[in-house]
Enzyme design. Structure first.
Site, mmCIF file in Angstrom:
data_model
loop_
_atom_site.group_PDB
_atom_site.id
_atom_site.type_symbol
_atom_site.label_atom_id
_atom_site.label_comp_id
_atom_site.label_asym_id
_atom_site.label_seq_id
_atom_site.Cartn_x
_atom_site.Cartn_y
_atom_site.Cartn_z
ATOM 1 N N GLY A 131 0.871 -1.176 0.000
ATOM 2 C CA GLY A 131 0.000 0.000 0.000
ATOM 3 C C GLY A 131 0.905 1.223 0.000
ATOM 4 O O GLY A 131 1.808 1.323 0.845
ATOM 5 N N ALA A 132 0.643 2.139 -0.945
ATOM 6 C CA ALA A 132 1.600 3.224 -1.172
ATOM 7 C C ALA A 132 1.988 4.020 0.083
ATOM 8 O O ALA A 132 3.187 4.163 0.379
ATOM 9 C CB ALA A 132 1.061 4.132 -2.270
ATOM 10 N N ASP B 4 -1.387 4.566 -6.388
ATOM 11 C CA ASP B 4 0.046 4.431 -6.113
ATOM 12 C C ASP B 4 0.839 5.629 -6.627
ATOM 13 O O ASP B 4 1.863 5.981 -6.055
ATOM 14 C CB ASP B 4 0.595 3.138 -6.724
ATOM 15 C CG ASP B 4 0.407 2.003 -5.745
ATOM 16 O OD1 ASP B 4 -0.734 1.517 -5.640
ATOM 17 O OD2 ASP B 4 1.373 1.654 -5.043
#
Ligand code: MRU
Length: 325
Positions: A49-50, A224
């Site tokens: 997860g960014a 992202d």
């Protein structure tokens, strides 16, 4: 919003992560004290997860700064972390913050650690603000379709795409969660965290989205990396969902903090896309579902062109491109 897990903690000079490869079967925290292990954890998706990748990388640099004999070792750690995954811009925005400190002064370990703490604290606040701003989009008895995991597990707070859902919990009739092949972030992670929070959640196959889209009020996904023109990289399958939403006149929102916006690039064509191990597609977990040596195409992300995106839920409100440098 009280969460009963923590994605990342700094504890006595070590980093404690929730190992997301083991979820939902096992909730296991792993203590890490080398930057090599942090790089491995990012690479194999123990943390993903960014926003979370950015925060963990920040702490990875802090780990190396504790032990480093000179600034070269810290710079090498930053280079190692930069090579873990190419697409999530938060990784690079966090490491760029660290580079500025390394270049500037001598009291490094403490200053780097303080910066890592700041990245984590800021991310929590950014999530909260995204949740509040996105709340205005959620009607009573809302049915929402998301993709992948852009929730608490992907951040240091209540998530991005899931933040408005947590904030308006009482209004949510149902969140539809596609499995998100190949690594199943939807089934393993989003389904798990929404269930923990007692938010009604229904798991669907990725291929059922064409039917479910007719039932939902809106789609919300994470990101992202977002280019100046609004083109957005997110988990593979996001682009397909955006086209589906447009075909059915369903609003399609991207929720992301400013740390995910890469204002140095004009369009999605410049976003580097990560390609991952073919075995992710040949197998589900350890179970082989295809011939061993079958040729595989496995991009981890796709780019949704801006014209499919209704708006961006950010900490600064609901925005539309172009985004300014
Ligand atoms: O490969 P992953 O699991 O790191 O991909 C995660 C996503 O695509 C998320 O939607 C994105 O990083 C946003 S997380 C707030």
């Amino acid at each position: 919003m009280q969460l009963n897990f923590s994605t990342i903690e700094w504890r006595d000079g070590k980093i404690r992560i929730l190992d997301q490869t083991l979820l939902p079967e096992k909730v296991i925290y792993k203590d890490i004290d080398t930057v090599q292990e942090i790089a491995e954890a990012i690479n194999v998706l123990r943390v993903r997860g960014a926003p979370l990748i950015g925060a963990v990388a920040g702490y990875g640099v802090a780990l190396s700064a504790q032990k480093a004999k000179n600034t070269k070792e810290i710079k090498d750690a930053i280079t190692l972390l930069e090579q873990t995954r190419p697409t999530a811009y938060n990784l690079f925005s966090a490491l760029n913050r660290m580079k500025k400190i390394v270049g500037a002064i001598h009291e490094l370990p403490l200053l780097i650690l303080q910066e890592a703490h700041r990245i984590k604290k800021e991310d929590k606040l950014l999530c909260e603000q995204i949740g509040k701003n996105g709340a205005s989009l959620i009607p009573e008895r809302a049915q929402i379709l998301t993709h992948c995991n852009a929730g608490a597990l992907a951040t240091c707070g209540i998530g991005t795409a899931l933040a408005p859902i947590y904030i308006t919990k009482g209004r949510i009739k149902r969140v539809f969660v596609p499995e998100t092949r190949p690594v199943l972030q939807g089934a393993r992670l989003t389904a798990w965290e929404l269930q923990q929070a007692k938010i009604p959640v229904t798991l669907i196959c990725d291929s059922a989205r064409g039917v479910v889209i007719k039932e939902v009020n809106l789609c919300i996904v994470g990101a992202d990396r977002i280019a100046r023109n609004g083109d957005t990289a997110n988990k593979i399958g996001t682009y397909t969902l955006a086209i589906l939403a447009k075909a059915h006149n369903v609003p399609f929102y991207v929720a992301a903090p400013s740390t995910t916006f890469d204002l140095s690039i004009e369009s999605g064509e410049q976003i580097p896309i990560e390609f991952r191990n073919p075995d992710e597609v040949r197998k589900i977990g350890d179970c082989e579902i295809a011939p061993k040596d079958i040729d595989v195409f496995n991009p981890a992300f796709d780019v949704t062109p801006n014209e499919y995106i209704t708006g961006f839920i950010t900490e600064n409100g609901i925005q539309t491109p172009p985004f300014q440098k």
